[in-house]
Design a protein around this motif. Structure first.
Motif, mmCIF file in Angstrom:
data_model
loop_
_atom_site.group_PDB
_atom_site.id
_atom_site.type_symbol
_atom_site.label_atom_id
_atom_site.label_comp_id
_atom_site.label_asym_id
_atom_site.label_seq_id
_atom_site.Cartn_x
_atom_site.Cartn_y
_atom_site.Cartn_z
ATOM 1 N N THR A 66 3.767 0.888 10.368
ATOM 2 C CA THR A 66 4.167 -0.494 10.128
ATOM 3 C C THR A 66 4.693 -1.113 11.416
ATOM 4 O O THR A 66 5.556 -0.527 12.078
ATOM 5 N N ASP A 79 -3.384 -3.717 6.352
ATOM 6 C CA ASP A 79 -2.918 -5.076 6.113
ATOM 7 C C ASP A 79 -2.467 -5.698 7.439
ATOM 8 O O ASP A 79 -1.312 -5.546 7.839
ATOM 9 N N GLY A 97 -2.362 2.108 4.584
ATOM 10 C CA GLY A 97 -0.947 1.838 4.677
ATOM 11 C C GLY A 97 -0.494 1.178 5.964
ATOM 12 O O GLY A 97 0.682 0.852 6.115
ATOM 13 N N GLN A 125 5.988 -1.388 1.653
ATOM 14 C CA GLN A 125 4.851 -0.467 1.549
ATOM 15 C C GLN A 125 5.301 0.993 1.688
ATOM 16 O O GLN A 125 6.192 1.308 2.464
ATOM 17 N N VAL A 155 0.415 -1.666 8.405
ATOM 18 C CA VAL A 155 0.823 -3.060 8.258
ATOM 19 C C VAL A 155 1.149 -3.614 9.640
ATOM 20 O O VAL A 155 1.930 -3.011 10.376
ATOM 21 N N THR A 172 0.832 -1.197 0.000
ATOM 22 C CA THR A 172 0.000 0.000 0.000
ATOM 23 C C THR A 172 0.871 1.254 0.000
ATOM 24 O O THR A 172 1.747 1.397 0.840
#
Lengths: 296, 296, 296, 296, 296, 296
Positions: C219, C181, C199, A216, C201, A198
Motif C-alpha cells: 500500500t 487498485d 491487494g 485493505q 493500493v 482487497t
C-alpha cells in the motif's frame, strides 16, 4: 517423437474415454462421500439478479438518469420490487422446501426501505472519509467497499431469516468482484467504511459497531476452535472479534479471536492483534530493523 | 472554450486517425521487440471450458441434482469427458505442434479419477477446518480455495506433461476469480486448505506437504535470483520455500527464499520469514508499540 | 409451520409490494441526499471496450497471429483506432457536455504511440524481473500487473485531460480483475513492475519513479487528512508517498503519508512505514517472538 | 418548424406518458374480453428446444460427425432424451396442471424410435423425388419440407395425447421458418414429401395417405363452416380434404372442403378444386387467353 | 490436383486481398450511384424493440400471467410505454432530424389505446372465423395474421405522421416472420382477418373496408404505372384495389389495379381479377381440363 | 385421474429413458441408411457470416454511415475481405478436403467487384420498377428480393467453382428469411427483379435472361424426370424453363418444364404454363365463372 499408436485411431480414442468414464461413474456410485445427491442448489444467475435488483431499488441512480422523477421512478421501482419478490419466492423455496416462504420473502421486501437508509449512511461515511471521492454518487457507482457492504447487508438479513446457502452465495459474489470476504453472519453497524478493500476478511461471529473503517487486507478472524466427538468443528461458538464504535484499522492487520477492540481505538497496519485493545488506544508496529541480515 | 477547428470536420478526424495509425503500423513493422509475430495463442474461452468440464467431472454435483444416478451420471460424465478430450487435443496441438498430442491428452484424461480423489481430500480438509462450513457440498460450491486448488492441480499436471502457456492461463483464471495466485510449477500435497485466500501467492518452485493450511495474504515467494550473461533471469533454480506436513500459516505472512518450514510448525500472521523454521515451532509477531509516534 | 395467510393470496402479495414501493418512491422524492438526479453516467460496457481497444492497438498480438503483417495490421489498427476515437468522442461528451471534446479525444489518440512505448518498458522490466516468465509475450498476455498498469496509464492520461469519472471507472475495471487498485491520479515512471499484485493500493497523489517494483499487498496510502468547515475532506492535498527510482517494496508492506522513499531503497515485506527511508536503505521486520503467548 | 412546447419538458413528457398509461390500465381492468388473466403459457424457448432435441435424437447427424459411433452416440442420445423428457414434464405440467403428466411424457418418449422410422421414409421419398438432391443427408440438413414434417409429426403426437397449445406453437415454429403451415390435427401418412413448401397450408381435419407429394403454395383447406347459437364456429367438424395414396398436387393449387382426392390422382398447379377427384384422374388448368384485355 | 502456388504463401494471400480491397475501395470513391454516403439508418434492433413493446402494451398477456392485475399491470405498462416513448424519440430523430420529434412521438403514444381497441376487433374476428381456434388468447399468441396486422397498424400510423423508412422496416419485420407483406401505406378497416397468410401482398395505395378476410397467397397489387421524364416511376398514384366491407378472398387469388371489389363479394381462389367485382358477386375459377395434354 | 405409478419414481423415469435410448442407439448401429457417419458439415454460423460479409463489402452502406469515406472505407473493406477470405478457406476445406482450396477461395475473392457491379444493376432495376420505392438505398436495405438475389449470386459462383453443400445452405438462408427459393444452379442475368417474393421458386437448371421481373409465388419448375436403374432420379438433365430478356411474370403463376418463354413476353398471374410462350406474347387467365356452383 514416435506417436503413441493406441490413442491415435478413433477406436483407441473411444476406448480411452470409455474406460475413464466407467471408472468415474462406478466411483460415483460406490463412494458416497463427495458424490451423494445434493439438495437442489439455488440458481447462481438468479442470486446475482436478486443482488442487482436490490442495488437498483436502493440506489435508483442505477436505473439511469431518466428514472428518478415522478411516475418513472414509480414504474421502475415497482417492476424491480415485483421481480425481486418473485425471485426470492422461487429461490427460497428451493433451499427451504418446508418453510413459510411467503412470510420470509415478505419480511425481506419490507426490509428494503431500512436497507436503503443504512446503506446511505455507509456511502456518506465513505465519501466523508476519502479526500479522493468526488461525490456520494461516485462512491455508490465505483467503490467496491459499498458493493461488498450492500451484498453483506442483504446476505445478513436473509441469514437471520434462516435462509441457508443463498447468503453465502451472495457473499461470495462480492468476494469474487471485490476481494472483500465478509461472512453473512457478521453483525455490522451503520456508517461502515471499507477502503480499497482487497483482502479484507470478516468472520461469521464478528460484531462491528458504528462508524468503523477497515482498510485493505484487514482480517477479523478466528484463532482456533474445538472439535466434537466426530472430529467435526463445533459450530456456532463466538470466535471472532468484537469491534466498538469509531474504530479504524489500517491495512493488512490481522485481528484474531473473541477479543474486544474498544471504541475509538486506532490500530496501525501490518499488526497481529490477539489480545484486547483498550478504548481509544493507538497501536503501531515496532520499528523495523535496518541491519540487513541477508540479501533481499 | 473555443473548439479546435482542426479536429471538427470529418476530414480533420480522418487525417488525425490516419496519422496515428500510420505511426503505429510502421512502428509495428520496424520494432520487433514487442510486436514480432507470436506463436498462436490458446483460445481463452476454450481454456476456461476445459477447467469447467474438469470441475463438472470431478464434482458431479455441478451437473445438477438430476445427474447423480445411474444412466444420467453415465451420459453426463461421458459427454463431458468426450468434450474435454476433444478440447485438450485441439488446444495442446496449438501450443505443441510437434508433440505427440494424443499421448499427452490421454495421460491427462487418465488422471481424472486421481484428480477427483485428491480434490476430495482438499474439500474434506477444508470442511473439517472451518466451523462456518455447513457441508462438504457447500465447500465445493462456494469456497474460492477449492476453485483455486482445482485449477492448480489441473495446471500442474499439464505443466508436468510439458504443455506450455496453457497451465499459466489456467492459473490466472483462478487468480482473477479468487485473488489466489499459485504458479503451476508448485508441488502441493493432499488435504490442502486455503481459507478466504485473497492475496495468497505460491511460487513456481515451492514444495508443500500434506495437510497444510494457508490463510489469506500468505506469500511463499522468492528473495532474489541470479541473472545470466545477457542479464536475463536464470530459470529453473529452486528459490521458493519447502513447507512440511501439517503446517499452518496465518494471514498476510510472507515466507521468502529456499528455506524449510518444518512439519507441524504454526506461523502467526503478518510475519516476514526468511530463515528456516523448525518442526513444531510456533512464531508470532513481536508486540506492537502503543506509544503513538504520530497521528494516524 | 403454519403459513402466514396475509402474504399467500395474490392480493396479499400485491398489497405488500405496493406498500413498500410507495415507501421507496416517496422517500426518493423527499430525501435528496442520495437520490437526487445524477448527471448522466458513462456506459460501463463502452468504457470496457475503450480499454480493450487500447490493449489491441498497443499490443497487436491480441489481434491474433494473422494480424501482424502488412495490410492486415493496417486494417486492424485502423479499425481499432477509429472505433476507439468514436467511443471516446461519445463517452467524453457524456461527462463533459461543455468541453472541447474533439480536442480532448484527439489528444488521447495522439498519445497512443507513446502509450505503447512506455508499456513495452513495463513489459520488458517485468520479464527481466521474473525467472518464471517465459517470454515478453507471456507477460503481456497473462500478467495481471501489465493489465493494471495499462489501465492506469490510460486513466492517468484522461485524468490529466480533465475527464471526470471515466478514469476512475477504468481503474476499477483493473481493480476488479486484478485486485490492484491504482488511483488514476498517481504518477508512475517507466519500467514499472507489479508482481502478482493482489491487494496493491496506490493513492491519488503518489509519485513513483522509474524501474520501481511492488509486490502483492503493498500500500502506498495516506495517513490522515484535514476537513473543511463543512466537515468535508479537503481535496487535492499531497498525502501519499514519493517513491524514487529503482525501489523494491516486498509483499504486504504499508507505506503511509507524504514521505519519501529514496532511490535504490529496498523495503522488506509486512512493514509499516510512516517515516522517510533514505536512498539505498534496506529495511526488514524485527525478528518474531517464538514464545507462544496463546494457542493459535 | 416550431416545436410543440407541451411535450418538450421532462414534465410534459411525464404527463403524457402517465395519461396514456392510466387509460391503458383502466381499460385493462374494466374490459375483460382480451385482457383477462390467461392460463400460464408454455415457454417459447423451451418449446423450440424440445423440437431441436427431437431433431438431434431422430437425426443423429445433427450431433456432429463425432457422435455417430459407439459410446459417443450413447452419451449424446442419452443426454438428449433425458433433457427432452425433463422439458416435456415441465411444459406439459404448465398447460395440463391436472393431467397424468408423467404418463403423457412417457408415451411421447416411447414414440421416438417410431418417429425416426417414419421420418426416414419422408427423407427417402424426398430424395427419390428430387433430381437436385445430392444425398439423403442433404435432404435432412437443408430441406424445409423435412423440417416442417418433423415438427408436424411431433405436434400431431402431442395433440393426440391431449396436450393443448404446445402442438400449435410447434406448428407455428415451422410455419415461421419454412412458410409451411400444417395444423397439428392433420393426419399424414408415410413417405410424405413437400417440395420447396412456401405457402403450403394443411387444415386441422385433413387426412393424407402415403407417398403424397405437395408442391409450394398448395392449400388443403376448408370451404365454410357452421356457427353455434352464440355465433361461435362449431369445432371439430370434418371440413378438410381426404387425400389418397400416391397423389401429387402441383404448386399453388387450392383444394377446399371435405372432398376426396382419389389415390394416384395428379392435380396440376393453380387449380381451384372443390369437388371430388377420381382415383388416377389428372387435371390441369384451362388454357390461358392470349387476347390481352388490358395493359399489364 | 496441383495446388496454385501463387495463393499459398502468406504473402500471396496478402497480395490477393490487397488487390481486391483496392479495387473495391476505388470503385467506392468514384462510383457514387450505390455507394454514396447514406443518411443515417434506424437501428434494426430498436425498431424490433418498438414493435415488441407495442405488442406487450396492447396485449398485456405477453407480460406474463403475473402482470394482469392492479399495480403489476401499472408498473409493466408504465415501464413499457416509457421505454417505447424513449425509443421513438431516438429513432424518429435519426430519420427526421428537422422535425418536431416530440410532437410526433406524443401523437403515436396517444394512439396506443385506439391501437388496442382496433386490434381486439381483429383478434375477435379471427377467432370467430376459424373453427380451429381455441380462444382469442390462442389467436393473439400464435396467429401470424395478428402479428402482421399489428405491425401494419403501427407502421401505417407512423407513415401518416410522415416518418420515413421506419414504417417500411416494421412491415418487413412482419414479412420476414409471417410471409405477409403489407405496405405501410395501405388503409385497412376494423375486424381484419388474414388466415395462414403466407404469400399475402397488399400494396401501398390499397383501401380495405371492415370485416374483410384474406387467405394465404392473396395479392392486392398494381398492374402497371407511369414513368416521369427521367424514367423514374411516378410516385403516389392510386394503383391498388379498393375492397369493400365483408369481402372474402380465397387463397392465391391475384387482384390487380385500381379496381373496386364491392362489399359482400366472395372471390374464390387462384383467380386473376383485373376488373371490378360487383357487391355481393361470387366468383370461382373455370373448371379444369381433365384431358391430359402432357405427362405431369 | 390416477397417476401411472411406473413412471413416477426417479427409478421408473430412469428405466424409461434407458430403454428408449438403447433402442435408438442400437438402431443407429445396425441401420446404416439414415444414420451412417456423414462427411463433416459446414458450420451454419460461419456460412451466415460469409453471406453477411459479402453484403457489407458489396453494399458498404451496411458498414454504417461512418464507413464510406477515405481510410475508413479502406479499413472496413480490408477487414471484411480478410475475414471473408479466412472463412472461405476454412469452410471450403471442410467440404472439399482434397481440392485446391486456396485457388477456389482466391477465385471467389476476385469475383467480389463483379458481384457488386451486377447487384447494383439488380437494385437499380428494382428501384425503377417500383413506384413505392423511395431510393436505391431503401431497396438495398429493405427489399427481400435483393437479399435473395445476393445470396443466389454468391451461391451460384461457389457452385460453379465446384463447392458442394455450401451453396445450398446459402440458398436456404435466403429461403428462410424471404420465402424465395432459388436453386444455386439457376443462371440469372443482370437487372433481375423479384417483387415481394414470398413463394417464388426457381429450379436448378433454369436459365433467366436480363431485365426479368418475377412477382411473388412464381414457380419456374420441373414437370417430371427420369429415373435410373436403381430408381434414383437422373441428375443434371435440363428440366426447368429458359426465360428470355425483358420478361415479366405475375404473381402465383407456375411455369413448368424445359420450355422457352420468349423475350418480352408478359405472363399474367395464376397461370399454369407448360408450353412455350412466344416472344412478346401476353397471356392472362380465362375469365372466372360467376355462377356459384357451391357455397364458399
Amino acid at each position: 517423437m514416435e506417436k503413441s499408436a493406441s490413442t491415435h485411431s478413433a477406436t483407441g480414442r473411444d476406448n480411452l474415454t470409455e474406460a475413464v468414464v466407467r471408472q468415474l461413474v462406478e466411483c460415483g456410485v460406490s463412494d458416497t462421500s463427495g458424490l451423494r445427491p445434493v439438495t437442489p442448489m439455488p440458481a447462481p444467475h438468479d442470486i446475482g439478479r436478486i443482488v442487482s435488483l436490490c442495488r437498483h431499488i436502493v440506489f435508483p441512480q442505477f436505473f439511469g438518469a431518466a428514472a428518478l422523477e415522478g411516475n418513472s421512478l414509480l414504474y421502475h421501482t415497482g417492476m424491480a420490487v415485483e421481480e425481486l419478490h418473485h425471485l426470492l419466492l422461487a429461490q427460497i423455496a428451493v433451499v427451504m422446501p418446508d418453510a413459510d416462504v411467503p412470510a420470509i420473502a415478505a419480511d425481506f421486501i419490507n426490509y428494503l426501505p431500512e436497507l436503503r437508509r443504512v446503506l446511505l449512511t455507509d456511502a456518506e461515511a465513505t465519501y466523508l472519509g476519502d479526500p479522493a471521492a468526488v461525490s456520494v454518487d461516485e462512491v455508490i457507482f465505483c467503490y467496491p467497499g459499498i458493493r461488498a457492504t450492500l451484498n453483506h447487508r442483504i446476505a445478513h438479513r436473509l441469514l437471520k431469516l434462516g435462509v441457508p446457502l443463498v447468503p453465502r452465495m451472495i457473499g461470495e459474489l462480492a468476494h469474487r468482484d471485490t476481494g472483500i470476504d465478509i461472512h453473512p453472519g457478521a453483525s455490522i453497524g451503520e456508517s461502515f467504511v471499507i477502503d480499497h478493500g482487497t483482502g479484507v476478511v470478516v468472520g461469521a461471529t464478528a460484531i462491528i459497531g458504528s462508524n468503523v473503517k477497515l482498510y485493505q487486507g484487514v482480517t477479523l478472524g478466528a484463532r482456533s476452535f474445538d472439535r466434537d466427538a466426530d472430529n467435526n468443528p463445533v459450530k456456532g461458538v463466538p470466535r471472532h472479534p468484537i469491534v466498538g464504535d469509531n474504530v479504524v484499522i489500517y491495512s493488512n492487520t490481522t485481528v484474531l479471536g473473541r477479543i474486544t477492540i474498544g471504541s475509538g481505538a486506532v490500530i496501525g497496519g501490518n499488526l497481529w492483534i490477539t489480545e484486547d485493545v483498550a478504548p481509544g488506544e493507538k497501536l503501531v508496529q515496532a520499528r523495523p530493523d535496518n541491519i540487513l541480515r541477508f540479501k533481499i
